[in-house]
Design a protein around this motif. Structure first.
Motif, PDB file in Angstrom:
ATOM      1  N   VAL A 109       0.857  -1.180   0.000  1.00 52.28           N
ATOM      2  CA  VAL A 109       0.000   0.000   0.000  1.00 52.28           C
ATOM      3  C   VAL A 109       0.898   1.237   0.000  1.00 52.28           C
ATOM      4  N   ARG A 110       0.362   2.349  -0.441  1.00 52.89           N
ATOM      5  CA  ARG A 110       1.059   3.639  -0.354  1.00 52.89           C
ATOM      6  C   ARG A 110       0.269   4.483   0.628  1.00 52.89           C
ATOM      7  N   VAL A 111       0.976   4.997   1.639  1.00 52.00           N
ATOM      8  CA  VAL A 111       0.344   5.853   2.636  1.00 52.00           C
ATOM      9  C   VAL A 111       0.878   7.266   2.424  1.00 52.00           C
ATOM     10  N   VAL A 131       3.727   2.581  10.790  1.00 55.75           N
ATOM     11  CA  VAL A 131       2.369   2.237  10.390  1.00 55.75           C
ATOM     12  C   VAL A 131       2.117   0.795  10.825  1.00 55.75           C
ATOM     13  N   GLY A 132       1.022   0.584  11.504  1.00 64.03           N
ATOM     14  CA  GLY A 132       0.674  -0.761  11.946  1.00 64.03           C
ATOM     15  C   GLY A 132      -0.590  -1.236  11.278  1.00 64.03           C
ATOM     16  N   GLY A 133      -0.787  -2.517  11.272  1.00 58.71           N
ATOM     17  CA  GLY A 133      -1.990  -3.095  10.695  1.00 58.71           C
ATOM     18  C   GLY A 133      -2.272  -4.450  11.282  1.00 58.71           C
ATOM     19  N   ASP A 134      -3.493  -4.912  11.082  1.00 58.40           N
ATOM     20  CA  ASP A 134      -3.876  -6.239  11.612  1.00 58.40           C
ATOM     21  C   ASP A 134      -3.753  -7.304  10.554  1.00 58.40           C
TER      22      ASP A 134
END
Length: 134
Positions: A109-111, A131-134
């Motif tokens: 992804v691009r943030v 950046v964190g994610g599940d």
């Protein structure tokens, strides 16, 4: 390094001379610094046997001109070049806003974001955000 500290202390890291380059039994170093902003400050200096030199009480992440010159019993070494160093960084006072995410493929992804506040409120070099994610 030559000039070191934490918080608002000034930092710079030129290397000292190797003993074979002293051309005398002993060498000392004339360390000079002055603020670049808001206007050129006056040169301050300290002569020491080696690093570090700690300069406290400086504003957070402010530019300084720094010179380190070798000195021995025969006199001063060549006029040193001026380098620019910065006083210590601190936690930023700005935060990301207008965060957007673009899905590039199944694994990437691009943030993107913008920062709220003035650039001086970064109080250092922005290296990124975690950046964190599940």
């Amino acid at each position: 390094g030559w000039i070191w500290g934490s918080g608002g202390a000034l930092r710079s890291c030129p290397q000292p001379l190797a003993p074979g380059e002293w051309n005398a039994a002993e060498v000392r170093y004339r360390v000079q610094w002055r603020a670049l902003e808001p206007a050129l400050g006056r040169w301050r200096e300290e002569t020491v046997g080696g690093p570090p030199v700690v300069v406290g009480g400086t504003p957070t992440f402010s530019p300084y001109e720094i010179r380190v010159q070798a000195v021995n019993d025969a006199g001063k070494g060549p006029e040193p070049p001026v380098i620019v160093g910065y006083s210590g960084e601190d936690l930023p006072l700005v935060y990301p806003e207008n965060v957007g995410v673009e899905i590039l493929n199944s694994t990437s992804v691009r943030v993107r974001w913008s920062l709220a506040g003035a650039p001086r409120d970064l109080r250092g070099h922005l290296r990124g955000f975690r950046v964190g994610g599940d």
